[in-house]
Motif scaffolding. Structure first.
Motif, PDB file in Angstrom:
ATOM      1  N   TRP A  51       0.836  -1.207   0.000  1.00 64.60           N
ATOM      2  CA  TRP A  51       0.000   0.000   0.000  1.00 64.60           C
ATOM      3  C   TRP A  51       0.866   1.251   0.000  1.00 64.60           C
ATOM      4  CZ3 TRP A  51      -4.969  -1.010  -0.827  1.00 64.60           C
ATOM      5  CH2 TRP A  51      -5.843   0.076  -0.858  1.00 64.60           C
ATOM      6  N   LEU A  78       2.170   1.673  -3.554  1.00 63.90           N
ATOM      7  CA  LEU A  78       1.123   2.141  -4.456  1.00 63.90           C
ATOM      8  C   LEU A  78       0.784   3.601  -4.192  1.00 63.90           C
ATOM      9  CD1 LEU A  78      -1.259  -0.978  -4.447  1.00 63.90           C
ATOM     10  CD2 LEU A  78       0.162  -0.181  -6.345  1.00 63.90           C
ATOM     11  N   GLN A  79       0.782   4.000  -2.925  1.00 55.77           N
ATOM     12  CA  GLN A  79       0.470   5.391  -2.595  1.00 55.77           C
ATOM     13  C   GLN A  79       1.568   6.354  -3.035  1.00 55.77           C
ATOM     14  OE1 GLN A  79      -0.371   5.329   1.652  1.00 55.77           O
ATOM     15  NE2 GLN A  79      -2.557   5.583   1.280  1.00 55.77           N
ATOM     16  N   GLY A 107       2.298   4.899  -7.253  1.00 52.58           N
ATOM     17  CA  GLY A 107       1.178   4.646  -8.152  1.00 52.58           C
ATOM     18  C   GLY A 107       1.422   3.528  -9.140  1.00 52.58           C
ATOM     19  N   PRO A 153      -3.855  -5.941  -3.171  1.00 58.51           N
ATOM     20  CA  PRO A 153      -3.796  -4.489  -2.928  1.00 58.51           C
ATOM     21  C   PRO A 153      -4.310  -3.653  -4.101  1.00 58.51           C
ATOM     22  CG  PRO A 153      -1.770  -5.524  -2.188  1.00 58.51           C
ATOM     23  CD  PRO A 153      -2.547  -6.577  -2.923  1.00 58.51           C
ATOM     24  N   VAL A 154      -3.988  -4.046  -5.346  1.00 55.73           N
ATOM     25  CA  VAL A 154      -4.473  -3.297  -6.517  1.00 55.73           C
ATOM     26  C   VAL A 154      -5.988  -3.400  -6.617  1.00 55.73           C
ATOM     27  CG1 VAL A 154      -4.506  -3.256  -9.035  1.00 55.73           C
ATOM     28  CG2 VAL A 154      -2.324  -3.430  -7.825  1.00 55.73           C
ATOM     29  N   GLY A 176      -8.032  -3.975  -4.187  1.00 57.67           N
ATOM     30  CA  GLY A 176      -8.595  -3.216  -3.074  1.00 57.67           C
ATOM     31  C   GLY A 176      -8.620  -1.729  -3.347  1.00 57.67           C
ATOM     32  N   ARG A 177      -7.565  -1.226  -3.967  1.00 58.51           N
ATOM     33  CA  ARG A 177      -7.505   0.200  -4.265  1.00 58.51           C
ATOM     34  C   ARG A 177      -8.482   0.580  -5.382  1.00 58.51           C
ATOM     35  NH1 ARG A 177      -2.357   3.166  -6.998  1.00 58.51           N
ATOM     36  NH2 ARG A 177      -3.002   1.675  -8.606  1.00 58.51           N
ATOM     37  N   GLU A 178      -8.611  -0.274  -6.397  1.00 52.20           N
ATOM     38  CA  GLU A 178      -9.436   0.070  -7.558  1.00 52.20           C
ATOM     39  C   GLU A 178     -10.918  -0.222  -7.366  1.00 52.20           C
ATOM     40  OE1 GLU A 178      -7.807  -2.013 -10.869  1.00 52.20           O
ATOM     41  OE2 GLU A 178      -6.028  -0.717 -11.042  1.00 52.20           O
ATOM     42  N   GLY A 213     -10.338   0.720  -0.510  1.00 54.40           N
ATOM     43  CA  GLY A 213      -9.182   1.104   0.274  1.00 54.40           C
ATOM     44  C   GLY A 213      -8.594   0.006   1.127  1.00 54.40           C
ATOM     45  N   ALA A 214      -7.609   0.407   1.946  1.00 54.07           N
ATOM     46  CA  ALA A 214      -6.845  -0.541   2.746  1.00 54.07           C
ATOM     47  C   ALA A 214      -7.674  -1.215   3.834  1.00 54.07           C
ATOM     48  CB  ALA A 214      -5.652   0.169   3.387  1.00 54.07           C
TER      49      ALA A 214
END
Length: 466
Positions: free
Chosen positions: A29, A32-33, A36, A246-247, A249-251, A255-256
């Protein structure tokens, strides 16, 4: 009867694994934050897992010479420094991407020997505690999975409210606590101290000890088959935990926090699976239970993530996957302890752990590149389809049928006919895929694999899905 050393190892594992679960979610995370890029998340996963293979391969003889208590404590202390340095350098504004990769590599290099050192103590600690290896293995895995469940849920909350970098400080503290517990409560346990070495320490002797572990593994077809199978699934699981989940979850999941809850669901049902197997598992065919559990723990979560954008269907798939994963480790752990004599466990464990983790660096890297190149959905379907094919192997290869058959302990230890010398040191246990023939197969019992991603958990190879 002395239960304190066993309780200390359980507590150390619980604290350390809870912290590692935080890192499992926080590091991807964080990448990615800050970048990106799913590809960069895959690169970090590659750097974190590649040294694990080297450490697992050469660590067995080192563990025996230095002592399992010292290796475990030192490993945790180094991990505390490497993980804690990430947020501290970030707060100071000097953290570069290469520094993050280097710090994760240092943690990967020392973490596995520490896990292995604790894991190979399990039979000895079970005897001191007055319980069987099977029950100790189930409890060991249940505590580990429960800690992972709590750590994952905590990670989601910490990331949402304080940021991923702050969550990493908690993991650093957990490693320090684990080192303190092991250092204090395993003092005086004979199996935890340096083992007497036969002969002068030399590169040739060191190489011979590694060769013993490799020779034992290749002569025992069931262990070799388990190693190959878990090697493949661990690579796929690393891609899932380090990049794909994680990808997704983000998309799609918001979120986390959602990711943390999903990993916690997996851990909770894995704990339930381990407990259920400890109570009723020995009444059923090992091979049948193992195959069904692996089919549940693999492909369904990839398919659910590929075809849904809401948390509930994936939560159901994660629950079923966790239930299956919880059953695996007790079976694999018992099988390995039955087949590997105590004096060979550290060496055999080093070879099997290295084999099981061989594809993990490539799993995270491949997942990142596939997501960047073809999108998350296609990457999920490709990984899930491969997982399904791999988990069908116990139904195809005859060697797996020997999971059920006890073997005479008198012929349990293959000996190098070219060098007729006594075995002098203990080694860690490990796993492998196909089963041995009657003439060359060591004794058999029950053993458990490690968790996804991880990971581990040390005495033997294990599935690392999470």
């Amino acid at each position: 009867m002395n239960r304190r050393p066993f309780a200390a190892v359980l507590a150390a594992n619980a604290v350390s694994i809870a912290g590692s679960a935080v890192t499992l979610i926080s590091v991807p995370w964080f990448v990615l934050q800050t970048t990106g890029s799913a590809g960069r998340a895959g690169v970090v996963a590659f750097c974190a897992t590649l040294p694990v293979i080297v450490a697992a391969l050469v660590g067995g003889p080192v563990i025996d010479r230095i002592g399992r208590r010292r290796v475990s404590a030192l490993s945790d202390l180094v991990c505390a420094v490497s993980v804690g340095a990430i947020p501290l350098l970030h707060y100071a504004g000097v953290l570069e991407f290469w520094m993050l990769c280097a710090l994760m590599a240092v943690g990967g290099l020392v973490h596995t020997p520490g896990l292995t050192a604790r894991g190979v103590l399990l039979p000895s600690l079970a005897e001191h505690a007055g319980t069987t290896v099977g029950r100790a293995a189930s409890l060991y895995d249940a505590v580990s999975r429960g800690a992972r469940m709590i750590g994952a849920a905590l990670a989601g909350v910490l990331i949402a409210f304080f940021g991923a970098e702050s969550a990493l400080l908690l993991d650093a503290a957990s490693f320090a606590v684990s080192a303190l517990l092991v250092g204090a409560f395993l003092r005086g346990v004979p199996a935890a101290e340096p083992q007497p070495a036969a002969g002068k320490i030399s590169f040739a002797g060191y190489r011979a000890e590694l060769a013993e572990g490799w020779s034992f593994l290749t002569r025992t077809r069931l262990l070799l088959g388990i190693t190959v199978m878990v090697m493949m699934t661990n690579g796929l699981d690393q891609g899932w935990s380090a990049v794909l989940l994680p990808v997704h979850g983000r998309e799609a999941l918001g979120g986390a926090t959602a990711v943390g809850l999903l990993v916690s669901v997996f851990g909770g049902f894995a704990l339930l699976g381990a407990l259920l197997y400890g109570v009723w598992g020995e009444r059923f065919s090992r091979r049948a239970v193992f195959t069904a559990a692996f089919l549940l723990c693999g492909a369904p979560r990839y398919a659910a993530a590929a075809f849904t954008d809401t948390p509930l269907p994936l939560a159901v798939a994660m629950a079923l996957s966790g239930l299956g994963a919880g059953v695996l480790n007790p079976i694999l752990t018992t099988v390995i302890y039955e087949r590997v004599p105590e004096e060979l466990r550290s060496r055999v464990s080093g070879v099997t752990t290295a084999g099981c983790e061989l594809t993990m660096p490539l799993g995270g890297l491949a997942a990142g590149l596939l997501v960047d190149g073809f999108g998350a959905t296609r990457a999920l379907l490709l990984f899930g389809g491969t997982y399904l094919l791999v988990t069908l192997s116990p139904l195809v290869f005859p060697a797996w049928r020997t999971m059920e058959r006890p073997v005479d302990r008198a012929v349990e230890r293959p000996v190098d006919r070219a060098v007729e010398r006594p075995v002098d040191r203990a080694v860690g246990s490990g796993l492998g895929p196909a089963g041995p023939e009657p003439a060359d197969e060591p004794g058999i019992s029950r053993k458990e694999p490690a968790l996804p991603g991880s990971a581990h958990e040390a005495p033997a190879p294990r599935p690392s899905a999470s």
